[in-house]
Design a protein around this motif. Structure first.
Motif, short mmCIF file in Angstrom:
data_model
loop_
_atom_site.label_atom_id
_atom_site.label_comp_id
_atom_site.label_asym_id
_atom_site.label_seq_id
_atom_site.Cartn_x
_atom_site.Cartn_y
_atom_site.Cartn_z
N LEU A 152 0.67 4.51 5.14
CA LEU A 152 0.23 3.58 4.11
C LEU A 152 -0.74 4.21 3.13
CD1 LEU A 152 0.37 0.67 3.09
CD2 LEU A 152 -1.48 0.09 4.67
N ASP A 153 -1.61 5.09 3.61
CA ASP A 153 -2.60 5.70 2.72
C ASP A 153 -1.99 6.66 1.72
OD1 ASP A 153 -2.12 7.33 5.07
OD2 ASP A 153 -3.66 8.68 4.32
N LYS A 154 -0.74 7.08 1.94
CA LYS A 154 -0.07 8.01 1.02
C LYS A 154 0.84 7.29 0.03
CE LYS A 154 -1.67 11.75 3.09
NZ LYS A 154 -2.66 12.62 2.42
N ALA A 155 1.06 6.00 0.23
CA ALA A 155 1.96 5.23 -0.64
C ALA A 155 1.26 4.89 -1.95
CB ALA A 155 2.41 3.96 0.06
N ARG A 156 1.84 5.33 -3.05
CA ARG A 156 1.26 5.11 -4.38
C ARG A 156 2.33 4.64 -5.35
NH1 ARG A 156 -2.46 5.35 -1.65
NH2 ARG A 156 -4.29 6.73 -1.68
N ALA A 157 1.94 3.73 -6.25
CA ALA A 157 2.87 3.22 -7.26
C ALA A 157 2.12 3.04 -8.58
CB ALA A 157 3.47 1.89 -6.82
N PRO A 158 2.80 3.16 -9.74
CA PRO A 158 2.14 3.01 -11.04
C PRO A 158 1.59 1.60 -11.24
CG PRO A 158 4.32 4.03 -11.28
CD PRO A 158 4.23 3.52 -9.87
N ILE A 159 0.52 1.51 -12.01
CA ILE A 159 -0.09 0.20 -12.27
C ILE A 159 0.09 -0.24 -13.73
CG2 ILE A 159 -1.79 0.48 -10.45
CD1 ILE A 159 -3.88 1.09 -12.64
N ASP A 160 0.87 0.53 -14.51
CA ASP A 160 1.06 0.19 -15.93
C ASP A 160 2.46 -0.34 -16.21
OD1 ASP A 160 2.38 2.57 -15.44
OD2 ASP A 160 1.79 3.51 -17.34
#
Length: 273
Positions: free
Chosen positions: A12-20
């Protein structure tokens, strides 16, 4: 804990997604919440069919087939070594494509005594707009439900019941609602504005198997207080008695005979997936 994000299984700590992107900024997305018991997911096909249909309605090009989604979910379940899991499958719109994630957590049920004493609820000041097609979609935009739920918590209650613009019962902030009267089952119809829950569908099937008459119709709030019993359903809690509304007892004020029968049958079905 392993989660799935855009083709990869990660911690979970490695999961990243754009916020724009519009999925994050404007909640252009849909989701399904499921429960896995011993790696079996109750009515998985029904969850996936609803998500695929909903994604089309909110103009998201999914990019995954039902079979692919099923494989992703089943693999995510197998990677997380818990006998009972909560899963959330989310699809949201990115700049050029849809994103997909599956996150999990260990399922922590309510104490068994809660399934006897039941939930206490209020009628929320938040209204459900039954004329909006989004009422029948499990969309990411859930602010009105969150506000209704917080309203209930602030009053020391477990659930909030939303009425629609006509003053009829629509649904709970996180549940569908059923009344029992004279041995028959009554629940708000689609036109009243509820999300047609997966467990709601299971109730209708169980009722048919038990030869219990079922009526999907308009229900006024006052009818709750003359009901013999009532209960709530969703994919995580299953069947929960509704014992008190606005500090008034429903029926005996605890689990009723038919609710108990439904609970038992549901638990049997849950083991089969």
């Amino acid at each position: 804990m392993k989660v799935f994000l855009d083709g990869k299984w990660l911690t979970l700590d490695k999961a990243r997604a754009p916020i724009d992107e519009s999925g994050f900024l404007y909640a252009q997305g849909v989701f399904e919440t499921m429960r896995a018991d011993n790696e079996k997911i109750f009515r998985l096909d029904a969850h996936l069919e609803r998500l695929i249909n909903s994604s089309k309605l909110v103009k998201i090009s999914l990019g995954y087939s039902k079979a692919q989604l099923k494989d992703i979910i089943e693999r995510t379940v197998s990677l997380n070594n818990y006998s009972c899991l909560c899963l959330r499958l989310t699809i949201w719109q990115g700049l050029n494509k849809a994103h997909i994630s599956v996150i999990t957590r260990k399922y922590r049920p309510y104490p068994q005594k809660k399934y006897i004493s039941g939930f206490k609820a209020i009628f929320s000041s938040i209204t459900q707009n039954e004329t909006n097609f989004l009422a029948n979609i499990k969309a990411s935009a859930r602010l009105h439900f969150l506000l209704a739920e917080q309203e209930a918590k602030n009053k020391g209650m477990d659930e909030a019941i939303l009425l629609n613009t006509k003053g009829d019962i629509a649904e709970g902030a996180r549940s569908n609602i059923f009344l029992v009267k004279g041995g028959a089952l009554h629940t708000p119809d689609k036109e009243s504005g509820p999300l047609l829950g997966i467990t709601r569908g299971a109730v209708l099937d169980i009722a048919k198997g038990l030869k219990i008459k079922t009526y999907e119709r308009k229900i006024r709030p006052s009818e709750l207080f003359s009901a013999d019993e009532a209960f709530l359903t969703n994919s995580l809690i299953g069947f929960m008695p509704l014992s008190v509304v606005e500090k008034k007892k429903i029926g005996s004020g605890k689990i009723g005979r038919l609710t108990a029968a439904f609970q038992k049958k549901y638990q049997e079905n849950l083991k089969k997936g």
